[in-house]
Design a protein around this motif. Structure first.
Motif, mmCIF file in Angstrom:
data_model
loop_
_atom_site.group_PDB
_atom_site.id
_atom_site.type_symbol
_atom_site.label_atom_id
_atom_site.label_comp_id
_atom_site.label_asym_id
_atom_site.label_seq_id
_atom_site.Cartn_x
_atom_site.Cartn_y
_atom_site.Cartn_z
ATOM 1 N N ALA A 150 0.827 -1.208 0.000
ATOM 2 C CA ALA A 150 0.000 0.000 0.000
ATOM 3 C C ALA A 150 0.862 1.258 0.000
ATOM 4 C CB ALA A 150 -0.935 -0.010 1.201
ATOM 5 N N LEU A 151 1.906 1.266 0.834
ATOM 6 C CA LEU A 151 2.790 2.428 0.895
ATOM 7 C C LEU A 151 3.550 2.590 -0.420
ATOM 8 C CD1 LEU A 151 3.935 4.759 2.490
ATOM 9 C CD2 LEU A 151 5.597 3.188 3.539
ATOM 10 N N PHE A 152 3.928 1.482 -1.025
ATOM 11 C CA PHE A 152 4.607 1.532 -2.323
ATOM 12 C C PHE A 152 3.725 2.231 -3.352
ATOM 13 C CE2 PHE A 152 5.827 0.033 -6.490
ATOM 14 C CZ PHE A 152 7.208 0.010 -6.460
ATOM 15 N N LEU A 153 2.434 1.887 -3.375
ATOM 16 C CA LEU A 153 1.514 2.502 -4.321
ATOM 17 C C LEU A 153 1.334 3.995 -4.036
ATOM 18 C CD1 LEU A 153 -1.217 -0.275 -4.621
ATOM 19 C CD2 LEU A 153 0.462 0.375 -6.348
ATOM 20 N N VAL A 154 1.251 4.366 -2.759
ATOM 21 C CA VAL A 154 1.109 5.777 -2.394
ATOM 22 C C VAL A 154 2.321 6.576 -2.854
ATOM 23 C CG1 VAL A 154 1.013 7.387 -0.453
ATOM 24 C CG2 VAL A 154 -0.465 5.368 -0.471
ATOM 25 N N LEU A 155 3.505 6.054 -2.604
ATOM 26 C CA LEU A 155 4.734 6.738 -3.009
ATOM 27 C C LEU A 155 4.848 6.808 -4.530
ATOM 28 C CD1 LEU A 155 7.108 5.192 -0.342
ATOM 29 C CD2 LEU A 155 6.485 7.612 -0.526
ATOM 30 N N THR A 156 4.358 5.781 -5.205
ATOM 31 C CA THR A 156 4.355 5.803 -6.669
ATOM 32 C C THR A 156 3.458 6.918 -7.183
ATOM 33 O OG1 THR A 156 4.809 3.424 -6.809
ATOM 34 C CG2 THR A 156 3.816 4.462 -8.741
ATOM 35 N N VAL A 157 2.308 7.093 -6.558
ATOM 36 C CA VAL A 157 1.409 8.191 -6.940
ATOM 37 C C VAL A 157 2.093 9.540 -6.720
ATOM 38 C CG1 VAL A 157 -0.736 9.383 -6.350
ATOM 39 C CG2 VAL A 157 -0.715 6.894 -6.554
ATOM 40 N N LEU A 158 2.814 9.684 -5.607
ATOM 41 C CA LEU A 158 3.550 10.925 -5.341
ATOM 42 C C LEU A 158 4.560 11.196 -6.452
ATOM 43 C CD1 LEU A 158 4.404 13.300 -3.489
ATOM 44 C CD2 LEU A 158 5.977 11.700 -2.355
ATOM 45 N N ALA A 159 5.313 10.164 -6.838
ATOM 46 C CA ALA A 159 6.307 10.334 -7.894
ATOM 47 C C ALA A 159 5.647 10.709 -9.213
ATOM 48 C CB ALA A 159 7.120 9.044 -8.052
ATOM 49 N N PHE A 160 4.553 10.023 -9.546
ATOM 50 C CA PHE A 160 3.868 10.315 -10.795
ATOM 51 C C PHE A 160 3.241 11.707 -10.790
ATOM 52 C CE2 PHE A 160 3.057 5.544 -11.788
ATOM 53 C CZ PHE A 160 4.378 5.414 -12.157
ATOM 54 N N ALA A 161 2.812 12.166 -9.617
ATOM 55 C CA ALA A 161 2.274 13.529 -9.516
ATOM 56 C C ALA A 161 3.349 14.549 -9.891
ATOM 57 C CB ALA A 161 1.752 13.785 -8.112
ATOM 58 N N GLY A 162 4.562 14.337 -9.400
ATOM 59 C CA GLY A 162 5.653 15.231 -9.768
ATOM 60 C C GLY A 162 5.942 15.198 -11.261
ATOM 61 N N MET A 163 5.950 13.996 -11.834
ATOM 62 C CA MET A 163 6.193 13.879 -13.267
ATOM 63 C C MET A 163 5.088 14.552 -14.073
ATOM 64 S SD MET A 163 7.415 9.920 -13.425
ATOM 65 C CE MET A 163 8.259 9.266 -11.980
ATOM 66 N N ALA A 164 3.848 14.465 -13.585
ATOM 67 C CA ALA A 164 2.725 15.083 -14.286
ATOM 68 C C ALA A 164 2.908 16.594 -14.384
ATOM 69 C CB ALA A 164 1.420 14.751 -13.564
ATOM 70 N N VAL A 165 3.333 17.220 -13.302
ATOM 71 C CA VAL A 165 3.566 18.670 -13.317
ATOM 72 C C VAL A 165 4.679 19.004 -14.302
ATOM 73 C CG1 VAL A 165 4.328 20.632 -11.934
ATOM 74 C CG2 VAL A 165 2.703 18.983 -10.978
ATOM 75 N N GLY A 166 5.733 18.213 -14.296
ATOM 76 C CA GLY A 166 6.810 18.438 -15.253
ATOM 77 C C GLY A 166 6.358 18.306 -16.692
ATOM 78 N N ASN A 167 5.538 17.295 -16.976
ATOM 79 C CA ASN A 167 5.026 17.106 -18.336
ATOM 80 C C ASN A 167 4.340 18.355 -18.864
ATOM 81 O OD1 ASN A 167 5.785 14.394 -18.725
ATOM 82 N ND2 ASN A 167 3.961 13.630 -17.703
ATOM 83 N N ILE A 168 3.566 19.012 -18.005
ATOM 84 C CA ILE A 168 2.793 20.169 -18.432
ATOM 85 C C ILE A 168 3.655 21.413 -18.563
ATOM 86 C CG2 ILE A 168 0.869 21.694 -17.839
ATOM 87 C CD1 ILE A 168 0.051 18.837 -18.614
ATOM 88 N N LEU A 169 4.586 21.626 -17.630
ATOM 89 C CA LEU A 169 5.253 22.920 -17.529
ATOM 90 C C LEU A 169 6.588 23.020 -18.258
ATOM 91 C CD1 LEU A 169 4.456 23.912 -13.842
ATOM 92 C CD2 LEU A 169 3.279 24.569 -15.949
ATOM 93 N N VAL A 170 7.221 21.903 -18.563
ATOM 94 C CA VAL A 170 8.497 22.003 -19.282
ATOM 95 C C VAL A 170 8.319 22.658 -20.655
ATOM 96 C CG1 VAL A 170 10.388 20.698 -20.325
ATOM 97 C CG2 VAL A 170 9.631 20.153 -18.012
ATOM 98 N N PRO A 171 7.257 22.334 -21.439
ATOM 99 C CA PRO A 171 7.076 23.079 -22.698
ATOM 100 C C PRO A 171 6.970 24.586 -22.490
ATOM 101 C CG PRO A 171 5.726 21.102 -22.716
ATOM 102 C CD PRO A 171 6.283 21.226 -21.323
ATOM 103 N N ALA A 172 6.323 25.025 -21.399
ATOM 104 C CA ALA A 172 6.228 26.464 -21.124
ATOM 105 C C ALA A 172 7.592 27.041 -20.774
ATOM 106 C CB ALA A 172 5.237 26.714 -19.987
#
Length: 417
Positions: free
Chosen positions: A111-133
């Motif tokens: 369960a903790l592994f999945l939570v931490l994975t979501v945290l990591a993916f959340a960071g990547m999601a922000v990067g995906n959107i803002l790096v083009p800007a």
């Protein structure tokens, strides 16, 4: 309107101009960390399941998390950037990615592994959107080069875990932890660099300006809508290929190592695609012809898998890999079809959540169709048909128009003829 029309960019504000070498290094470091969190799990999934006691359902959730997280959190990235600026938001994104990827490699709780994975993916999601800007804000005359660097490094970041994940996992009983944790260390190094860069550059005011009205009006731009469809369908194809290409080859009779090599060829061709397509987007008057060609290649690859996957398997992989150039084409169009960095960020935030929702649903739907039908015929036929949708949207998105102009035109009251 000419395709080569120069964008007008805002230069006022508290942000400081950055030298090209620094911008290029920053783009490489952040792009290198936007994909390993997703592709590093596949090579060690069996060991991960055994080590944490993950059942098949939990493993299925884990494989669907990237698309879901990228869609859900990516939609909030522009709002975050208005509070902390582009630079500060990317620093926070890398911090989340590094923390999630590093810590999850040490935990024993599924369960903790999945939570931490979501945290990591959340960071990547922000990067995906803002790096083009960020690229739009600081690219200037180097914009095509930086888009090429970005797309190439994204593909490299997705490919390296596929190549080395199994080798690192074979170093011992807990080797899968090393295989996963390595990418957290890489993200930590990028975070340190970006934290220093943000201190030097100051709070980038571009994405902090304005309100939410452009985001809500984005659907009034035909170019933005077409680009969202183009990005979404190609994302679905990419994640279907990541998830199922090797299994399709294995079901056709190829050995596991051979099938894995074919999947690596498909993913690895994203590297030259990242070099080539941003330049064509910026300079070629025949871009729409190239988009048709990418669709033909993709359809040819799926047709080969459908009719004779074990005959010339490398050729079908090459076709699919070249068809995958659509990904870097879509990324380059985000900056090429917008003028202001704020609009670039909002356009990115409009199209990418759509794409990653399809990326999450696509592999699940294709797998379900395979289970129901008992073969790959129906799934592959539908994938071939969907390339027509991708090409049609791509042709519209590639037209030499700016989203900024379409948004401004939508604001004007209609004049009765």
């Amino acid at each position: 309107m000419s395709e080569t029309r120069k964008p007008r960019e805002k230069t006022s504000g508290r942000g400081h101009p950055l030298p090209f070498w620094l911008v290029g290094t920053a783009v490489v470091l952040v792009a290198l960390n936007l994909r390993p969190g997703t592709s590093s799990v596949g090579p060690v999934l069996a060991e991960l399941q055994a080590g944490l006691g993950l059942d098949a359902t939990a493993a299925g959730v884990l494989t669907a998390l990237p698309g879901l997280a990228f869609a859900a959190v990516g939609a909030l990235a522009v709002a975050l950037s208005r509070k902390t600026g582009i630079n500060g938001s990317i620093v926070l994104a890398l911090a989340a990615a590094a923390a999630g990827l590093l810590v999850r490699s040490f935990v024993d709780s599924a369960a903790l592994f999945l939570v931490l994975t979501v945290l990591a993916f959340a960071g990547m999601a922000v990067g995906n959107i803002l790096v083009p800007a960020f690229i739009k804000r600081h690219g200037g005359r180097h914009l095509p080069v930086l888009n090429s660097v970005y797309g190439t490094t994204l593909a490299l970041g997705a490919t390296l875990p596929l190549l080395f994940g199994g080798l690192l996992a074979g170093t011992g009983p807990e080797g899968w932890r090393l295989s996963l944790g390595l990418w957290g260390a890489v993200a930590l190094a990028a975070f340190i660099f970006w934290a220093v860069l943000a201190l030097r550059a100051g709070r980038d005011p571009v994405a902090a300006a304005g309100g939410t009205r452009t985001r809500t009006r984005m659907r009034s731009s035909r170019t933005a809508v077409a680009l969202s469809i183009f990005f979404g369908v190609q994302s679905m194809h990419a994640y279907v290929q990541f998830g199922w290409a090797a299994q399709i080859y294995r079901d056709a009779g190829l050995e596991q190592a051979h099938a894995g090599l074919m999947a690596a060829i498909i993913a690895g061709l994203g590297i030259p695609g990242g070099l080539i397509m941003p330049v064509l987007v910026a300079r070629s008057p025949r871009l729409r012809t190239y988009i048709v060609g990418l669709g033909v290649c993709m359809a040819a690859g799926y047709s080969g898998l459908l009719l004779a996957a074990d005959t010339l398997p490398w050729l079908w992989a090459l076709f699919l890999g070249v068809g995958g150039f659509a990904f870097t084409t879509a990324l380059a169009l985000i900056t090429a079809r917008s003028r202001e960095p704020l609009v670039t960020a909002q356009l990115s935030g409009f199209i990418q959540p759509v794409g990653y929702l399809l990326a999450a649903a696509g592999p699940f739907a294709i797998g379900t169709l395979h289970d129901v039908s008992g073969s790959w015929t129906l799934p592959l036929a539908l994938l071939i048909a969907s390339t027509v949708v991708m090409v049609g949207a791509g042709i519209r998105a590639a037209a030499p128009r700016f989203v900024d102009d379409e948004l401004e035109a939508a604001k004007r009251p209609a004049i009765a003829s």
